[in-house]
Design a protein around this motif. Structure first.
Motif, PDB file in Angstrom:
ATOM      1  N   GLY A 187       0.839  -1.196   0.000  1.00 13.63           N
ATOM      2  CA  GLY A 187       0.000   0.000   0.000  1.00 13.63           C
ATOM      3  C   GLY A 187       0.868   1.236   0.000  1.00 13.63           C
ATOM      4  O   GLY A 187       2.087   1.151  -0.199  1.00 13.63           O
ATOM      5  N   PRO A 188       0.277   2.412   0.217  1.00 12.46           N
ATOM      6  CA  PRO A 188       1.073   3.642   0.282  1.00 12.46           C
ATOM      7  C   PRO A 188       2.215   3.502   1.289  1.00 12.46           C
ATOM      8  O   PRO A 188       1.994   3.102   2.436  1.00 12.46           O
ATOM      9  CB  PRO A 188       0.045   4.686   0.726  1.00 12.46           C
ATOM     10  N   PHE A 189       3.410   3.842   0.857  1.00 16.66           N
ATOM     11  CA  PHE A 189       4.613   3.532   1.632  1.00 16.66           C
ATOM     12  C   PHE A 189       5.511   4.761   1.665  1.00 16.66           C
ATOM     13  O   PHE A 189       5.984   5.235   0.635  1.00 16.66           O
ATOM     14  CB  PHE A 189       5.349   2.361   0.973  1.00 16.66           C
ATOM     15  N   PHE A 190       5.759   5.286   2.881  1.00 17.31           N
ATOM     16  CA  PHE A 190       6.571   6.493   3.033  1.00 17.31           C
ATOM     17  C   PHE A 190       7.696   6.298   4.048  1.00 17.31           C
ATOM     18  O   PHE A 190       8.233   7.247   4.588  1.00 17.31           O
ATOM     19  CB  PHE A 190       5.683   7.669   3.454  1.00 17.31           C
ATOM     20  N   VAL A 191       8.050   5.044   4.295  1.00 14.25           N
ATOM     21  CA  VAL A 191       9.092   4.736   5.275  1.00 14.25           C
ATOM     22  C   VAL A 191      10.470   4.991   4.663  1.00 14.25           C
ATOM     23  O   VAL A 191      10.725   4.631   3.511  1.00 14.25           O
ATOM     24  CB  VAL A 191       8.987   3.269   5.745  1.00 14.25           C
ATOM     25  N   GLY A 192      11.354   5.607   5.447  1.00 15.26           N
ATOM     26  CA  GLY A 192      12.732   5.845   5.019  1.00 15.26           C
ATOM     27  C   GLY A 192      13.651   5.696   6.216  1.00 15.26           C
ATOM     28  O   GLY A 192      13.838   4.601   6.725  1.00 15.26           O
ATOM     29  N   ALA A 193      14.230   6.815   6.652  1.00 17.22           N
ATOM     30  CA  ALA A 193      15.093   6.831   7.838  1.00 17.22           C
ATOM     31  C   ALA A 193      16.242   5.840   7.741  1.00 17.22           C
ATOM     32  O   ALA A 193      16.572   5.152   8.697  1.00 17.22           O
ATOM     33  CB  ALA A 193      14.276   6.583   9.111  1.00 17.22           C
TER      34      ALA A 193
ATOM     35  N   VAL B  78       0.938   7.009  13.604  1.00 21.69           N
ATOM     36  CA  VAL B  78       1.489   6.123  12.577  1.00 21.69           C
ATOM     37  C   VAL B  78       0.872   4.728  12.681  1.00 21.69           C
ATOM     38  O   VAL B  78       0.585   4.090  11.662  1.00 21.69           O
ATOM     39  CB  VAL B  78       3.026   6.061  12.697  1.00 21.69           C
ATOM     40  N   GLU B  79       0.646   4.254  13.905  1.00 20.45           N
ATOM     41  CA  GLU B  79       0.027   2.938  14.078  1.00 20.45           C
ATOM     42  C   GLU B  79      -1.400   2.934  13.548  1.00 20.45           C
ATOM     43  O   GLU B  79      -1.843   1.965  12.911  1.00 20.45           O
ATOM     44  CB  GLU B  79       0.034   2.549  15.564  1.00 20.45           C
ATOM     45  N   ARG B  80      -2.139   4.018  13.782  1.00 16.00           N
ATOM     46  CA  ARG B  80      -3.513   4.077  13.279  1.00 16.00           C
ATOM     47  C   ARG B  80      -3.531   4.113  11.752  1.00 16.00           C
ATOM     48  O   ARG B  80      -4.376   3.473  11.109  1.00 16.00           O
ATOM     49  CB  ARG B  80      -4.239   5.307  13.844  1.00 16.00           C
ATOM     50  N   LEU B  81      -2.608   4.845  11.180  1.00 17.36           N
ATOM     51  CA  LEU B  81      -2.526   4.890   9.726  1.00 17.36           C
ATOM     52  C   LEU B  81      -2.129   3.532   9.152  1.00 17.36           C
ATOM     53  O   LEU B  81      -2.618   3.126   8.092  1.00 17.36           O
ATOM     54  CB  LEU B  81      -1.530   5.963   9.291  1.00 17.36           C
ATOM     55  N   ALA B  82      -1.247   2.816   9.860  1.00 19.00           N
ATOM     56  CA  ALA B  82      -0.840   1.470   9.412  1.00 19.00           C
ATOM     57  C   ALA B  82      -2.038   0.529   9.396  1.00 19.00           C
ATOM     58  O   ALA B  82      -2.162  -0.330   8.511  1.00 19.00           O
ATOM     59  CB  ALA B  82       0.268   0.934  10.300  1.00 19.00           C
ATOM     60  N   SER B  83      -2.928   0.666  10.382  1.00 21.14           N
ATOM     61  CA  SER B  83      -4.121  -0.182  10.420  1.00 21.14           C
ATOM     62  C   SER B  83      -5.054   0.110   9.247  1.00 21.14           C
ATOM     63  O   SER B  83      -5.907  -0.701   8.902  1.00 21.14           O
ATOM     64  CB  SER B  83      -4.874   0.014  11.742  1.00 21.14           C
ATOM     65  N   ARG B  84      -4.865   1.284   8.625  1.00 22.32           N
ATOM     66  CA  ARG B  84      -5.646   1.652   7.446  1.00 22.32           C
ATOM     67  C   ARG B  84      -4.900   1.298   6.156  1.00 22.32           C
ATOM     68  O   ARG B  84      -5.321   1.676   5.064  1.00 22.32           O
ATOM     69  CB  ARG B  84      -5.951   3.152   7.475  1.00 22.32           C
ATOM     70  N   GLY B  85      -3.760   0.618   6.285  1.00 22.08           N
ATOM     71  CA  GLY B  85      -3.010   0.190   5.116  1.00 22.08           C
ATOM     72  C   GLY B  85      -2.040   1.207   4.578  1.00 22.08           C
ATOM     73  O   GLY B  85      -1.541   1.067   3.457  1.00 22.08           O
ATOM     74  N   ILE B  86      -1.726   2.235   5.385  1.00 25.64           N
ATOM     75  CA  ILE B  86      -0.800   3.284   4.954  1.00 25.64           C
ATOM     76  C   ILE B  86       0.407   3.291   5.884  1.00 25.64           C
ATOM     77  O   ILE B  86       0.270   3.518   7.095  1.00 25.64           O
ATOM     78  CB  ILE B  86      -1.484   4.667   4.980  1.00 25.64           C
ATOM     79  N   LEU B  87       1.591   3.018   5.327  1.00 25.17           N
ATOM     80  CA  LEU B  87       2.818   3.079   6.122  1.00 25.17           C
ATOM     81  C   LEU B  87       3.362   4.500   5.980  1.00 25.17           C
ATOM     82  O   LEU B  87       4.020   4.850   5.001  1.00 25.17           O
ATOM     83  CB  LEU B  87       3.815   2.036   5.623  1.00 25.17           C
ATOM     84  N   ALA B  88       3.047   5.318   6.990  1.00 28.07           N
ATOM     85  CA  ALA B  88       3.182   6.774   6.870  1.00 28.07           C
ATOM     86  C   ALA B  88       4.513   7.322   7.352  1.00 28.07           C
ATOM     87  O   ALA B  88       4.605   8.478   7.736  1.00 28.07           O
ATOM     88  CB  ALA B  88       2.037   7.449   7.631  1.00 28.07           C
TER      89      ALA B  88
ATOM     90  N   ALA C 260      -5.549  12.322   2.798  1.00 26.99           N
ATOM     91  CA  ALA C 260      -6.939  12.139   3.240  1.00 26.99           C
ATOM     92  C   ALA C 260      -6.983  11.497   4.626  1.00 26.99           C
ATOM     93  O   ALA C 260      -7.796  11.897   5.492  1.00 26.99           O
ATOM     94  CB  ALA C 260      -7.688  11.303   2.214  1.00 26.99           C
ATOM     95  N   ALA C 261      -6.139  10.505   4.847  1.00 26.24           N
ATOM     96  CA  ALA C 261      -6.122   9.817   6.136  1.00 26.24           C
ATOM     97  C   ALA C 261      -5.646  10.753   7.252  1.00 26.24           C
ATOM     98  O   ALA C 261      -6.184  10.745   8.366  1.00 26.24           O
ATOM     99  CB  ALA C 261      -5.235   8.581   6.059  1.00 26.24           C
ATOM    100  N   LEU C 262      -4.643  11.579   6.963  1.00 25.58           N
ATOM    101  CA  LEU C 262      -4.146  12.525   7.971  1.00 25.58           C
ATOM    102  C   LEU C 262      -5.215  13.559   8.325  1.00 25.58           C
ATOM    103  O   LEU C 262      -5.373  13.919   9.503  1.00 25.58           O
ATOM    104  CB  LEU C 262      -2.882  13.233   7.456  1.00 25.58           C
ATOM    105  N   VAL C 263      -5.943  14.032   7.324  1.00 28.23           N
ATOM    106  CA  VAL C 263      -7.018  15.003   7.586  1.00 28.23           C
ATOM    107  C   VAL C 263      -8.040  14.409   8.555  1.00 28.23           C
ATOM    108  O   VAL C 263      -8.480  15.057   9.515  1.00 28.23           O
ATOM    109  CB  VAL C 263      -7.682  15.427   6.272  1.00 28.23           C
ATOM    110  N   GLU C 264      -8.404  13.141   8.333  1.00 27.29           N
ATOM    111  CA  GLU C 264      -9.386  12.490   9.200  1.00 27.29           C
ATOM    112  C   GLU C 264      -8.835  12.255  10.598  1.00 27.29           C
ATOM    113  O   GLU C 264      -9.513  12.520  11.604  1.00 27.29           O
ATOM    114  CB  GLU C 264      -9.813  11.166   8.574  1.00 27.29           C
ATOM    115  N   GLU C 265      -7.596  11.773  10.672  1.00 33.97           N
ATOM    116  CA  GLU C 265      -7.024  11.410  11.976  1.00 33.97           C
ATOM    117  C   GLU C 265      -6.700  12.634  12.827  1.00 33.97           C
ATOM    118  O   GLU C 265      -6.735  12.569  14.055  1.00 33.97           O
ATOM    119  CB  GLU C 265      -5.754  10.582  11.771  1.00 33.97           C
ATOM    120  N   LEU C 266      -6.385  13.751  12.188  1.00 36.43           N
ATOM    121  CA  LEU C 266      -5.990  14.945  12.925  1.00 36.43           C
ATOM    122  C   LEU C 266      -7.138  15.917  13.159  1.00 36.43           C
ATOM    123  O   LEU C 266      -6.955  16.968  13.784  1.00 36.43           O
ATOM    124  CB  LEU C 266      -4.858  15.679  12.177  1.00 36.43           C
ATOM    125  N   ALA C 267      -8.320  15.543  12.653  1.00 42.51           N
ATOM    126  CA  ALA C 267      -9.474  16.431  12.810  1.00 42.51           C
ATOM    127  C   ALA C 267      -9.890  16.539  14.274  1.00 42.51           C
ATOM    128  O   ALA C 267      -9.790  15.596  15.036  1.00 42.51           O
ATOM    129  CB  ALA C 267     -10.628  15.899  11.982  1.00 42.51           C
TER     130      ALA C 267
END
Length: 447
Positions: free
Chosen positions: A68-74, A394-404, A440-447
């Protein structure tokens, strides 16, 4: 390898020869926190087919970078690896190759390592490169020891933007040496390492792009270090950045170490990875590892040999430049094949694609209420501050299939300054759809 048990008398005799009072003394260098202090609670035994089923179930819980959407680096990045790379490295000629001590039967391996060194020297802007090290973190520690040998000074200054894992490896190598200065994390790139340089400084260590994604001024750092007789060690965790940024060697770097995973080597749930090291020709004799060179045989034909192996521990252990024991040969081969497929133009285009996607990501994130992008400069990675604790988000986003991305608190535990920070990376594989889904997921989670 056979297991050869020893009697109590034989163990006591061996301990007496090396001067250790007991077996526990052999592990005195291991931090107490690293010892197991819990029960593994393993079953006594189980049929092989049940063990296999259990292991498959555990493996099934892993999430791959393509899920899914993948933004892991570091420090570990998802890039496209051409199918050609995997095909070629699995040829039997490579899989069965080992250390090329006998050049008459190892010409293929030696030539590959020679070409690999040439590629590393080219992209880093340095004069010589070795035939690889374990990974970027151990390469950094080896560079620090190398700088001490070269300058005959002791003080080492680690930048505020150095990857925490790299910092910890250096600390482990130097065993909490009082001459090791570790600057506090600087998520907004506000730290000033140049103030720490004095006449006793052997080297300063600067990562660029740094752990938080900021680009650092290497030319200014090199001038300041050289004015005090110190060396500049440059660390790069995202080697693709050198397709777009000016080479460290052209900016005054003395030693460049890097993680080569991004080229030819997939994430693989943590490894194996590939350490790159390059330096100036005058420092060649103090570089760890091995160097392959080009020569001619008795008939004048082109050939390759192991020109330099600084592993005197073979015969003179007390004079060893380094005890790092081998190169990551198969990973180096994958790197070299992928780099050859890209070519100079392809490497530059790959870097431009990464940066272009990162710009879109940064612009999108900056428009989300509750999100602040901390970077004024970046290549393909950046740090954001969110209005909630980052790890839980980040854990909540992961449960939605987004590795943020990576919560900074995961790598810097106990530091409240980073609790709301997330480090995100965009590569050529990041799509507009991925970025839109994250936003979209960040907008919902941070609302």
């Amino acid at each position: 390898m056979r297991y050869l048990p020893h009697s109590d008398h034989e163990r006591a005799e061996m301990l007496g020869i090396i001067g250790a009072p007991d077996v526990d003394a052999l592990f005195s260098a291991v931090p107490k926190a690293a010892f197991k202090n819990f029960s593994l609670d393993l079953p006594a035994h189980s049929p092989e087919f049940l063990v296999e089923a259990h292991m498959r179930a555990l493996a099934g819980r892993n999430r791959s970078g393509g899920d899914g959407p993948f933004f892991v680096g570091a420090g570990a990045y998802r890039h496209h690896i051409p199918a050609t790379v995997d095909h070629l490295i699995q040829r039997s000629e490579w899989l069965t190759a080992y250390t090329p001590y006998q050049p008459e039967i190892s010409q293929g391996t030696l030539q590959m390592l020679f070409e690999f060194q040439t590629q590393v020297a080219k992209i880093t802007g340095m004069e010589v490169a070795n035939a690889s090290l374990y990974d970027g973190s151990t390469g950094t520690a080896e560079a620090v020891l190398m700088a001490r040998r070269l300058t005959r000074k002791d003080k080492i200054v680690l930048s505020d933007g150095l990857h925490p894992h790299y910092r910890d490896v250096v600390k482990a190598y130097l065993k909490d040496d009082p001459d090791l200065v570790c600057l506090s994390p600087s998520p907004e790139g506000q730290g000033d390492i140049l103030e720490q340089i004095d006449g006793n400084t052997a080297a300063i260590v600067i990562q660029t792009p740094d752990f938080y994604g900021h680009l650092r001024d290497l030319k200014q750092a090199a001038d300041a270090a050289h004015a005090q007789g110190a060396l500049l060690i440059v660390v790069i965790t995202e080697i693709v950045s050198l397709g777009l940024l000016e080479a460290p060697g052209a900016l005054g770097a003395d030693i460049v170490v890097a993680e080569g995973q991004s080229i030819g080597n997939a994430l693989n749930f943590g490894g194996p990875y590939l350490g790159l090291m390059a330096t100036r020709k005058e420092f060649l004799r103090q570089m760890p590892g091995r160097i392959c060179g080009e020569t001619v045989d008795a008939d004048g034909n082109r050939g390759f040999v192991l020109t330099l192996s600084t592993r005197e521990q073979h015969i003179r252990r007390e004079k060893a430049t380094s005890n790092i024991c081998t190169n990551s040969g198969l990973c180096a081969l994958a790197f070299s094949i992928h780099m050859a497929l890209l070519g100079e133009a392809g490497f530059t285009r790959l870097a431009r694609l990464n940066h272009a996607n990162a710009i879109v990501l940064a612009d999108t994130l900056a428009g989300i209420p509750g999100v602040t992008v901390l970077n004024k400069t970046f290549f393909n990675e950046m740090t954001i501050r969110v209005s909630q604790p980052a790890a839980a988000l980040v854990e909540r986003l992961a449960s939605r299939g987004i590795l943020a991305g990576v919560p900074a608190s995961r790598l810097l535990p106990g530091d409240p300054e980073v609790d709301n920070l997330i480090i995100l990376a965009a590569t050529e594989l990041t799509t507009q759809t991925d970025i839109a889904a994250l936003a979209a997921a960040l907008v919902e989670e941070l609302a």
